[in-house]
Design a protein around this motif. Structure first.
Motif, PDB file in Angstrom:
ATOM      1  N   ARG A 185      71.286  35.999  47.107  1.00 44.80           N
ATOM      2  CA  ARG A 185      71.560  37.416  47.310  1.00 44.80           C
ATOM      3  C   ARG A 185      70.218  38.139  47.348  1.00 44.80           C
ATOM      4  NH1 ARG A 185      75.449  36.406  42.297  1.00 44.80           N
ATOM      5  NH2 ARG A 185      73.432  35.476  41.764  1.00 44.80           N
TER       6      ARG A 185
ATOM      7  N   TYR B 278      72.558  36.177  51.651  1.00 45.46           N
ATOM      8  CA  TYR B 278      73.385  37.387  51.760  1.00 45.46           C
ATOM      9  C   TYR B 278      72.444  38.573  51.649  1.00 45.46           C
ATOM     10  CZ  TYR B 278      76.632  41.142  50.694  1.00 45.46           C
ATOM     11  OH  TYR B 278      77.328  42.339  50.723  1.00 45.46           O
TER      12      TYR B 278
ATOM     13  N   ILE C 202      75.559  44.059  41.536  1.00 42.98           N
ATOM     14  CA  ILE C 202      75.310  42.756  42.158  1.00 42.98           C
ATOM     15  C   ILE C 202      74.082  42.109  41.542  1.00 42.98           C
ATOM     16  CG2 ILE C 202      74.804  41.579  44.350  1.00 42.98           C
ATOM     17  CD1 ILE C 202      76.104  44.027  45.757  1.00 42.98           C
TER      18      ILE C 202
END
Length: 519
Positions: free
Chosen positions: A34, A62, A100
């Protein structure tokens, strides 16, 4: 189907094969990192956040984005820059990190001192596992992208980075010296910057004169195996380099979050970027310094309408036939009789000798220096592998040295393509030896890994070479070259290319099946 003729480490051919290691925020390096890009926006799509997100996706990550600045620019230059309030950037950063887990951060254009301070405060609070800082101060076009008053603030941010990726002009500005025109001088400045900041510095040779284009990791703090790790490379002859620095730094952040090793990361990213530059002309974007092709290496480039897509559709049946062969199944399971494998290797050595001559002819016909160098290096690698086969494997066994009928048919077919005098036809004829081999190799290696790399497997080392990244990178370049040749060829030449490609694909099937036919 000849042996892989590049030796290296597996990477993009299996972009989600990550190793676990401590250091990322979530506690380990991840298959799908991420990655947050903190940078300015480029409405033309070639640089900034747009390039970052493409690079992150191209390497299996991502991507997320926090916008530091809005620009009005295209492939010909920057027309204007607007920097939103730093408080809003802080809101963006907090919104992402509050929800996140972030495995890596890439920092690009920051604009002014207030924005830099907002990023610094956020980094100190969140402390991501990987931080790559591209000190965007001067664009390739020469446009200044950082206010002079913000330079001191930027220098204060550098110690929070794990990797700093300046171009040569930025490197000189950060150490207070002159822009270097020699590789040695650039490395010396990189060492000074590393010593001053405590970070690893990626010194890039893209702006130096000459055919060589090396990159180097420089670390004065002993965090690498050696103070300077140089990864050599050849310059790609193209005017399309818009966003190269953004793309490189975002890719480095993403792959480092997967591998946890800066040298391995650079050795994966550099061939990808070379391929992106090589394939850039296929995009046909802009009239100035165009963007690189971030997705040149993925199946999407075979999309509807491309010449490569037509070729790939033709190759699918042959791939299916290859996978169904007893030779392939026995190679993966380890049950393949050694005599069959020995016959395959003996024919492979003979084939590679002829194939190298055809690649040399392809180099002679190539229209650009970059393509000439690519095919010439491939020819040299063929001869090296042929010699290695005889030294390491064939010399220890009794193997029939005669030219087999399938090998003869394949070499004769390539010789006929060479005699045609058409560069496009010849390039199409040699492509299946790259493309089908790379596809089959990646599949077989994945099956071998899925089986747990069984101990005592007689072909274990062989299967590991199937995932060679250097060969995968070479395959991507070969596909891009043939795709470009096909798009610019006449209808008659395209038909001839398709015919030559199809015949080579069928001969690849026969080459794998040759041990059975021989016995």
């Amino acid at each position: 189907m000849p042996t892989a003729f590049f030796q290296g480490t597996p990477a993009l051919s299996s972009p989600f094969a990550a190793a676990s290691a401590p250091g990322a925020q979530a506690g380990q390096y991840r298959d799908v990192p991420r990655v947050l890009a903190i940078a300015g926006s480029d409405p033309s799509g070639g640089a900034g956040i747009q390039a970052d997100l493409k690079s992150i996706a191209a390497h299996g990550g991502y991507g997320m984005a926090a916008i530091t600045a809005l620009t009005a620019q295209n492939t010909r230059g920057v027309r204007g820059v607007h920097v939103p309030p730093a408080a809003f950037l802080t809101q963006q950063l907090d919104a992402v990190s509050d929800d996140i887990s972030i495995d890596a951060v890439k920092i690009g254009m920051l604009g002014d001192a207030a924005v830099i301070e907002a990023v610094r405060a956020w980094l100190e609070k969140v402390r991501p596992g990987v931080v790559v800082l591209d000190p965007v101060m001067v664009a390739t076009s020469g446009d200044r992208l950082l206010q002079e008053s913000a330079e001191a603030a930027l220098r204060g941010l550098l110690p929070l980075a794990d990797l700093i990726t300046p171009n040569l002009a930025e490197l000189a500005m950060l150490v207070g010296g002159e822009v270097q025109e020699t590789w040695e001088g650039a490395l010396e400045q990189g060492h000074r910057l590393s010593a001053a900041t405590g970070a690893t510095v990626l010194v890039k040779g893209g702006h130096l004169a000459g055919d060589q284009c090396p990159d180097a990791l420089v670390d004065a703090g002993g965090r690498l195996n050696q103070d300077v790790v140089v990864v050599p490379g050849q310059r790609v002859a193209t005017r399309n380099s818009h966003g190269t620095g953004c793309s490189l730094s975002a890719a480095m952040a993403t792959v480092q979050a997967r591998l946890g090793d800066w040298e391995a990361t650079l050795r994966e990213v550099k061939p990808w970027l070379a391929g992106a530059l090589e394939a850039s002309e296929t995009l046909e974007v802009g009239t100035g310094n165009g963007p690189v092709h971030h997705f040149h290496h993925v199946p999407a480039v075979r999309g509807e309408g491309s010449f490569a897509a037509q070729l790939w559709a033709d190759a699918r049946k042959d791939l299916a036939d290859i996978y169904a062969l007893d030779f392939i199944r026995g190679l993966v399971s380890g049950s393949l009789p050694e005599k069959d494998f020995a016959y395959y290797l003996a024919q492979d050595a003979i084939y590679l000798n002829g194939y190298s001559r055809v690649l040399a002819r392809t180099s002679a016909l190539a229209p650009t220096e970059a393509e000439q160098l690519f095919w010439a290096r491939s020819a040299a690698q063929c001869l090296e592998v042929e010699s290695e086969l005889h030294r390491s494997w064939l010399s220890t066994r009794t193997v029939e040295p005669q030219l087999g009928p399938v090998t003869k048919s394949y070499v004769d077919h390539l010789a006929a393509a060479s005699a045609s005098g058409s560069y496009a036809v010849l390039a199409a004829a040699v492509l299946p030896c790259f493309w089908l081999y790379a596809e089959v190799g990646a599949t077989l290696h994945a099956e071998f890994l899925a089986a747990g790399e069984p101990a005592g497997h007689p072909y274990a080392e062989w299967l590991r070479t199937y995932a060679d990244e250097d060969f995968a990178a070479a395959t991507r370049r070969a596909v891009a070259i043939v795709d470009g040749a096909g798009r610019s060829a006449s209808a008659a030449d395209r038909d001839a290319m398709v015919t030559a490609f199809r015949q080579s694909c069928r001969l690849e099937v026969d080459f794998f099946d040759a041990p059975r036919l021989h016995s």
